[in-house]
Design a protein around this motif. Structure first.
Motif, mmCIF file in Angstrom:
data_model
loop_
_atom_site.group_PDB
_atom_site.id
_atom_site.type_symbol
_atom_site.label_atom_id
_atom_site.label_comp_id
_atom_site.label_asym_id
_atom_site.label_seq_id
_atom_site.Cartn_x
_atom_site.Cartn_y
_atom_site.Cartn_z
ATOM 1 N N ARG A 259 4.673 -12.429 -0.246
ATOM 2 C CA ARG A 259 6.077 -12.189 -0.604
ATOM 3 C C ARG A 259 6.167 -11.081 -1.655
ATOM 4 O O ARG A 259 7.078 -10.253 -1.631
ATOM 5 C CB ARG A 259 6.719 -13.480 -1.137
ATOM 6 N N LYS A 260 5.215 -11.094 -2.581
ATOM 7 C CA LYS A 260 5.194 -10.081 -3.632
ATOM 8 C C LYS A 260 4.952 -8.690 -3.036
ATOM 9 O O LYS A 260 5.578 -7.707 -3.453
ATOM 10 C CB LYS A 260 4.098 -10.422 -4.633
ATOM 11 N N ALA A 261 4.072 -8.626 -2.044
ATOM 12 C CA ALA A 261 3.796 -7.347 -1.385
ATOM 13 C C ALA A 261 5.036 -6.827 -0.669
ATOM 14 O O ALA A 261 5.300 -5.620 -0.651
ATOM 15 C CB ALA A 261 2.638 -7.504 -0.396
ATOM 16 N N ILE A 262 5.811 -7.725 -0.074
ATOM 17 C CA ILE A 262 7.029 -7.327 0.627
ATOM 18 C C ILE A 262 8.051 -6.758 -0.359
ATOM 19 O O ILE A 262 8.708 -5.749 -0.090
ATOM 20 C CB ILE A 262 7.630 -8.515 1.395
ATOM 21 N N GLN A 263 8.171 -7.383 -1.518
ATOM 22 C CA GLN A 263 9.157 -6.934 -2.508
ATOM 23 C C GLN A 263 8.726 -5.667 -3.242
ATOM 24 O O GLN A 263 9.555 -4.925 -3.752
ATOM 25 C CB GLN A 263 9.427 -8.053 -3.516
ATOM 26 N N GLU A 264 7.427 -5.418 -3.319
ATOM 27 C CA GLU A 264 6.896 -4.273 -4.072
ATOM 28 C C GLU A 264 7.396 -2.943 -3.492
ATOM 29 O O GLU A 264 7.401 -2.733 -2.284
ATOM 30 C CB GLU A 264 5.366 -4.314 -4.034
ATOM 31 N N ASN A 265 7.832 -2.048 -4.363
ATOM 32 C CA ASN A 265 8.331 -0.743 -3.912
ATOM 33 C C ASN A 265 7.249 0.333 -3.891
ATOM 34 O O ASN A 265 7.370 1.327 -3.172
ATOM 35 C CB ASN A 265 9.488 -0.290 -4.814
ATOM 36 N N ASP A 266 6.195 0.152 -4.660
ATOM 37 C CA ASP A 266 5.102 1.115 -4.693
ATOM 38 C C ASP A 266 4.160 0.812 -3.523
ATOM 39 O O ASP A 266 3.511 -0.242 -3.505
ATOM 40 C CB ASP A 266 4.358 0.988 -6.014
ATOM 41 N N PRO A 267 4.044 1.682 -2.530
ATOM 42 C CA PRO A 267 3.196 1.414 -1.352
ATOM 43 C C PRO A 267 1.745 1.107 -1.708
ATOM 44 O O PRO A 267 1.125 0.238 -1.095
ATOM 45 C CB PRO A 267 3.311 2.698 -0.536
ATOM 46 N N LYS A 268 1.183 1.825 -2.700
ATOM 47 C CA LYS A 268 -0.213 1.614 -3.090
ATOM 48 C C LYS A 268 -0.406 0.215 -3.658
ATOM 49 O O LYS A 268 -1.359 -0.494 -3.306
ATOM 50 C CB LYS A 268 -0.629 2.669 -4.110
ATOM 51 N N GLU A 269 0.490 -0.197 -4.548
ATOM 52 C CA GLU A 269 0.404 -1.522 -5.148
ATOM 53 C C GLU A 269 0.659 -2.599 -4.093
ATOM 54 O O GLU A 269 0.022 -3.659 -4.103
ATOM 55 C CB GLU A 269 1.401 -1.658 -6.301
ATOM 56 N N ASP A 303 6.637 -8.487 8.312
ATOM 57 C CA ASP A 303 7.574 -8.036 7.273
ATOM 58 C C ASP A 303 6.939 -6.975 6.382
ATOM 59 O O ASP A 303 7.603 -6.016 5.970
ATOM 60 C CB ASP A 303 8.021 -9.228 6.421
ATOM 61 N N ILE A 304 5.655 -7.158 6.073
ATOM 62 C CA ILE A 304 4.961 -6.172 5.242
ATOM 63 C C ILE A 304 4.869 -4.831 5.966
ATOM 64 O O ILE A 304 5.124 -3.767 5.392
ATOM 65 C CB ILE A 304 3.553 -6.694 4.867
ATOM 66 N N ALA A 305 4.527 -4.880 7.263
ATOM 67 C CA ALA A 305 4.417 -3.641 8.045
ATOM 68 C C ALA A 305 5.754 -2.924 8.133
ATOM 69 O O ALA A 305 5.824 -1.694 8.044
ATOM 70 C CB ALA A 305 3.888 -3.951 9.443
ATOM 71 N N ALA A 306 6.825 -3.687 8.294
ATOM 72 C CA ALA A 306 8.155 -3.084 8.440
ATOM 73 C C ALA A 306 8.527 -2.269 7.205
ATOM 74 O O ALA A 306 9.173 -1.217 7.310
ATOM 75 C CB ALA A 306 9.194 -4.174 8.689
ATOM 76 N N LYS A 307 8.103 -2.709 6.033
ATOM 77 C CA LYS A 307 8.497 -2.009 4.815
ATOM 78 C C LYS A 307 7.497 -0.928 4.404
ATOM 79 O O LYS A 307 7.897 0.131 3.887
ATOM 80 C CB LYS A 307 8.664 -3.008 3.659
ATOM 81 N N HIS A 308 6.190 -1.161 4.631
ATOM 82 C CA HIS A 308 5.195 -0.294 4.003
ATOM 83 C C HIS A 308 4.305 0.506 4.956
ATOM 84 O O HIS A 308 3.725 1.511 4.530
ATOM 85 C CB HIS A 308 4.281 -1.136 3.097
ATOM 86 N N PHE A 309 4.150 0.085 6.204
ATOM 87 C CA PHE A 309 3.121 0.687 7.062
ATOM 88 C C PHE A 309 3.271 2.209 7.169
ATOM 89 O O PHE A 309 2.281 2.950 7.050
ATOM 90 C CB PHE A 309 3.166 0.067 8.460
ATOM 91 N N ALA A 310 4.477 2.684 7.369
ATOM 92 C CA ALA A 310 4.690 4.130 7.550
ATOM 93 C C ALA A 310 4.377 4.930 6.284
ATOM 94 O O ALA A 310 4.107 6.140 6.350
ATOM 95 C CB ALA A 310 6.133 4.386 7.986
ATOM 96 N N LYS A 311 4.367 4.277 5.123
ATOM 97 C CA LYS A 311 4.131 4.973 3.857
ATOM 98 C C LYS A 311 2.655 4.948 3.439
ATOM 99 O O LYS A 311 2.283 5.603 2.464
ATOM 100 C CB LYS A 311 4.980 4.331 2.748
ATOM 101 N N TRP A 312 1.836 4.166 4.153
ATOM 102 C CA TRP A 312 0.418 4.091 3.810
ATOM 103 C C TRP A 312 -0.345 5.264 4.423
ATOM 104 O O TRP A 312 0.064 5.827 5.458
ATOM 105 C CB TRP A 312 -0.165 2.778 4.310
ATOM 106 N N ASP A 313 -1.508 5.583 3.821
ATOM 107 C CA ASP A 313 -2.334 6.635 4.405
ATOM 108 C C ASP A 313 -3.109 6.072 5.599
ATOM 109 O O ASP A 313 -3.063 4.873 5.878
ATOM 110 C CB ASP A 313 -3.272 7.238 3.354
ATOM 111 N N GLN A 314 -3.831 6.923 6.306
ATOM 112 C CA GLN A 314 -4.510 6.512 7.528
ATOM 113 C C GLN A 314 -5.540 5.415 7.274
ATOM 114 O O GLN A 314 -5.699 4.493 8.087
ATOM 115 C CB GLN A 314 -5.189 7.724 8.181
ATOM 116 N N SER A 315 -6.262 5.518 6.160
ATOM 117 C CA SER A 315 -7.267 4.500 5.839
ATOM 118 C C SER A 315 -6.611 3.134 5.621
ATOM 119 O O SER A 315 -7.095 2.107 6.120
ATOM 120 C CB SER A 315 -8.034 4.909 4.578
#
Length: 363
Positions: A259-269, A303-315
């Motif tokens: 849940r914390k990962a979903i709410q987090e705005n910083d993709p790296k964190e 839910d995590i992928a919906a918010k962050h996947f596109a902002k992560w690097d390839q690795s």
């Protein structure tokens, strides 16, 4: 499956159909079959929620609302009933003043006759469904909270050796037990107030399970700062034991971090938090004592992928795909090897399969 024609006739005879009374007999039978899934439980809920029953319950409860002490005794009885406990008269008299309990039973004999059943020295409401209905419609959150605290306080007294009261104390600590008691927009506030109120009794503040349940409640109600603090307290107290068992805390802490990962705005964190939760989840997902709960936690991947996947690097994206594939495979393996079935496992398989396909087609 119930005998639909007979039960429809019984409901109709009692005048419980309300606005549906004007429908034809066959139409009412179809309501039972299609809308209520031919379920006796759902049909009983329908009856209890009918205007006729609501009016009758309102008439019976109304005198109690003018007598706070009597109302507390009745509401406490409904709470205990919803939690599937049966208390003897002696149990009730250790919670409330014995003489006043007897006076209440005498003064409100009509309410006792309709709501309460006396069997030997045991006092319990006549129907659990009715208990839920009364708590939901005729008792305030504040009163329910007061009654829950009264019950909890009694179970923590030093002279307590009654196994029924000990079991009740455990139930009164669990978020899953007390959550259905509250309703409305202030539900979360009332739950947190309840946990704050019971912390002063007995050794509650040093009980790791108390802090775990508070962490669960805070996670569900999206107060992640409070959840973080509660989980830290739970871990610290459990680790202080001679033989600590962290598995149960790990289980719910994984959900908190998802849940914390979903709410987090910083993709790296967000990725770092997700990776920790996923690793912990994989270690415990096949543990027998954890049953199926970790599979529920795994459903947050989408839910995590919906918010962050596109902002992560390839690795990071590649690692997320691997983690999702592993959790998917573990669920498939569990289904193949288990004699039981689990809706949560089936949903996890379906959701992760769909997620992996969407990621594959988008790349």
């Amino acid at each position: 499956m119930i005998d639909v024609p007979q039960f429809e006739a019984l409901v109709n005879f009692g005048g419980f159909w309300g606005d549906r009374a004007g429908a034809s007999e066959s139409a009412r039978q179809r309501i039972i079959i299609n809308q209520l899934d031919s379920s006796l439980y759902k049909l009983l809920v329908e009856v209890i929620e009918s205007e006729k029953v609501r009016d009758e319950v309102r008439r019976l409860v109304e005198p109690l609302t003018k007598d706070p002490y009597a109302m507390k005794i009745f509401v406490s009885a409904f709470i205990v009933n919803v939690m599937n406990f049966r208390f003897s008269l002696n149990d009730w008299q250790t919670i409330y003043d014995p003489q006043r309990v007897r006076l209440v039973m005498q003064k409100y004999s009509e309410q006792v006759r309709h709501f309460i059943r006396l069997q030997g020295d045991t006092i319990f409401p006549r129907a659990g469904l009715l208990s839920v209905h009364i708590l939901k419609n005729f008792a305030s959150n504040e009163l329910i909270g007061e009654c829950l605290v009264d019950l909890y306080q009694r179970t923590t007294r030093r002279d307590n050796s009654d196994p029924e009261l000990i079991s009740l104390r455990i139930a009164l600590t669990r978020y899953g037990s007390i959550e259905p008691m509250f309703s409305g927009v202030t539900k979360g506030q009332n739950i947190f107030r309840y946990y704050d109120d019971i912390r002063v009794f007995g050794d509650t503040r040093n009980n790791p399970d108390y802090w775990l349940q508070l962490g669960i409640a805070a996670t569900v109600h999206e107060d992640l700062d409070a959840a973080d603090s509660a989980f830290k307290n739970a871990y610290a107290r459990e680790k202080a034991k001679l033989k600590p068992n962290l598995k149960r805390i790990d289980n719910y802490f994984s959900r908190f971090e998802m849940r914390k990962a979903i709410q987090e705005n910083d993709p790296k964190e967000a990725f770092a938090t997700f990776a920790r939760a996923s690793e912990r989840l994989k270690k415990q997902i096949f543990l027998e004592e954890n049953r199926h709960y970790p599979f529920k936690t795994g459903r947050y991947y989408t839910d995590i992928a919906a918010k962050h996947f596109a902002k992560w690097d390839q690795s990071q994206q590649a690692q997320f795909v691997r983690e999702t594939g592993e959790i998917h495979q573990k669920a498939v393996d569990w289904n193949a090897s288990s004699r039981e079935s689990s809706v949560d496992v089936d949903i996890l398989i379906r959701e992760t399969s769909s997620l992996l396909k969407r990621i594959a087609t988008s790349q």
